[in-house]
Design an enzyme around this catalytic site. Structure first.
Site, PDB file in Angstrom:
ATOM      1  N   GLU A  67      -7.022   4.616   7.402  1.00  0.00           N
ATOM      2  CA  GLU A  67      -6.754   6.024   7.052  1.00  0.00           C
ATOM      3  C   GLU A  67      -7.914   6.633   6.272  1.00  0.00           C
ATOM      4  OE1 GLU A  67      -2.863   5.323   5.400  1.00  0.00           O
ATOM      5  OE2 GLU A  67      -2.163   4.783   7.402  1.00  0.00           O
ATOM      6  N   ASN A  87       0.868  -1.180   0.000  1.00  0.00           N
ATOM      7  CA  ASN A  87       0.000   0.000   0.000  1.00  0.00           C
ATOM      8  C   ASN A  87       0.904   1.230   0.000  1.00  0.00           C
ATOM      9  OD1 ASN A  87      -1.831   2.012   0.396  1.00  0.00           O
ATOM     10  ND2 ASN A  87      -2.510   1.338   2.437  1.00  0.00           N
ATOM     11  N   HIS A 134      -9.724   0.956   4.649  1.00  0.00           N
ATOM     12  CA  HIS A 134      -8.445   1.200   5.334  1.00  0.00           C
ATOM     13  C   HIS A 134      -8.664   2.214   6.458  1.00  0.00           C
ATOM     14  CE1 HIS A 134      -4.338   2.351   6.163  1.00  0.00           C
ATOM     15  NE2 HIS A 134      -3.982   1.213   5.574  1.00  0.00           N
ATOM     16  N   GLY A 164       2.662   2.180  10.817  1.00  0.00           N
ATOM     17  CA  GLY A 164       3.568   3.299  10.553  1.00  0.00           C
ATOM     18  C   GLY A 164       4.739   3.435  11.510  1.00  0.00           C
ATOM     19  N   LYS A 179       0.049   4.239  -0.343  1.00  0.00           N
ATOM     20  CA  LYS A 179      -0.597   5.435   0.232  1.00  0.00           C
ATOM     21  C   LYS A 179      -0.341   6.648  -0.676  1.00  0.00           C
ATOM     22  CE  LYS A 179      -0.277   3.180   4.677  1.00  0.00           C
ATOM     23  NZ  LYS A 179      -0.173   3.258   6.134  1.00  0.00           N
ATOM     24  N   SER A 211       3.481  -2.064  10.468  1.00  0.00           N
ATOM     25  CA  SER A 211       4.916  -2.105  10.746  1.00  0.00           C
ATOM     26  C   SER A 211       5.579  -3.421  10.338  1.00  0.00           C
ATOM     27  CB  SER A 211       5.179  -1.794  12.222  1.00  0.00           C
ATOM     28  OG  SER A 211       4.727  -0.483  12.522  1.00  0.00           O
ATOM     29  N   GLU A 264      -5.433  -4.932  10.353  1.00  0.00           N
ATOM     30  CA  GLU A 264      -4.405  -3.915  10.602  1.00  0.00           C
ATOM     31  C   GLU A 264      -4.754  -3.145  11.866  1.00  0.00           C
ATOM     32  OE1 GLU A 264      -2.152  -2.609   6.844  1.00  0.00           O
ATOM     33  OE2 GLU A 264      -4.016  -1.504   6.850  1.00  0.00           O
TER      34      GLU A 264
HETATM   35  P1  13P Z   1       2.969   0.432   7.704  1.00  0.00           P
HETATM   36  O1  13P Z   1       3.526  -0.812   7.076  1.00  0.00           O
HETATM   37  O2  13P Z   1       3.658   1.679   7.282  1.00  0.00           O
HETATM   38  O3  13P Z   1       2.811   0.265   9.182  1.00  0.00           O
HETATM   39  O4  13P Z   1       1.473   0.616   7.122  1.00  0.00           O
HETATM   40  C1  13P Z   1       0.576  -0.408   7.230  1.00  0.00           C
HETATM   41  C2  13P Z   1      -0.605  -0.072   6.408  1.00  0.00           C
HETATM   42  O5  13P Z   1      -1.377   0.808   6.760  1.00  0.00           O
HETATM   43  C3  13P Z   1      -0.780  -0.796   5.151  1.00  0.00           C
HETATM   44  O6  13P Z   1      -2.057  -0.626   4.643  1.00  0.00           O
END
Ligand code: 13P
Length: 258
Positions: free
Chosen positions: A101, A12, A99, A175, A14, A217, A169
């Site tokens: 976010e 992802n 997701h 993150g 983002k 992570s 997740e």
């Molecule tokens: P990270 O791997 O940066 O923690 O992000 C996870 C994520 O939100 C993948 O969709």
């Protein structure tokens, strides 16, 4: 346990990278590495504006592409939205939905449910993302996860499950550094719980065929443990998917783990 034919490795991206040239470079490197794998299917979800170009140039038997979101209507006066059919039309095969976010920007379980139906109707495979904000001693987070799952899947028939992947997740693990990822033991417990909810709704056989992924992570140093001891069928990787060396290592590690 779901039968393990392969691992899924989702990237992802983002809101990265800033330029198409860099996106091409990352996809090109990922394709070379993905094609060396025999047990891993890699799926890159870039920003929507790069999707058509990347999917046309870099799709292979081991590398596919998907979107990070889609809308629930096929067409109309919906400024800024992207329809599921538009994703399939440019060779996107997957879509991430729900997701955390996107939920943080106001998306509700009900909206996720509508998007899920639209995406499946268009022929996409949906990666339904769920995850709690925090864990509490009383286990209320389990009820929260169950609510996210049940609302998203309300009214969805068993026949549609073949194109569903669930990505767990936990928001608190996203993150950060590898040491902040969830422990494989907790991943395993939670994947069993997700499986139980699916089983109650759809029966043993259908529920066990749904791949469950972990995200939060993920890094080269924890990828193998997370899939093996966490008993999940793949990983959803955020920031490490933009680091070609780290992402290549995660791919190689997963490929050697099956
Ligand atoms: P990270 O791997 O940066 O923690 O992000 C996870 C994520 O939100 C993948 O969709």
């Amino acid at each position: 346990m779901a039968e393990r034919k392969q691992y899924y490795l989702f990237a992802n991206w983002k809101l990265h990278p800033a330029r198409l040239a860099e996106a091409r470079m990352l996809a090109g490197i990922a394709k070379k590495r993905a094609n060396r794998c025999t047990q891993v299917l890699t799926v890159i979800c870039p920003p929507a504006i790069f999707l058509a170009e990347l999917a046309a140039r870099y799709s292979s038997h081991r590398l596919s592409f998907g979107a990070q979101d889609c809308f629930f209507e096929e067409r109309g006066a919906f400024t800024g939205e992207i329809a599921a059919q538009m994703i399939t039309d440019v060779r996107g095969q997957y879509v991430l939905l729900g997701h955390s976010e996107r939920r943080a920007l106001g998306e509700t379980d009900e909206t996720v449910a509508k998007k899920l139906r639209a995406a499946l109707a268009a022929g996409l495979t949906v990666v339904l993302c769920i995850g709690e904000r925090e864990r509490d001693e009383e286990g209320r987070y389990l009820a929260f996860l169950e609510g996210e799952l049940r609302t998203a899947l309300a009214g969805l028939s068993r026949q549609k499950l073949g194109k569903l992947i669930v990505a767990y997740e936990p928001i608190w693990a996203i993150g950060k550094g590898a040491e902040s990822a969830m422990s494989a033991h907790e991943v395993h417990e939670t994947s069993l719980f997700i499986r139980k909810v699916l089983r109650e709704r759809y029966g043993e056989k259908a529920a066990f065929a749904v791949p469950i992924l972990y995200g939060g992570s993920v890094a080269p140093e924890n990828a193998a443990t997370l899939v093996r001891d966490g008993e999940v069928q793949g990983l959803l990787v955020g920031h490490k998917s933009l680091d070609p060396r780290a992402f290549g290592e995660i791919m190689a590690t997963l490929d050697a783990s099956l």
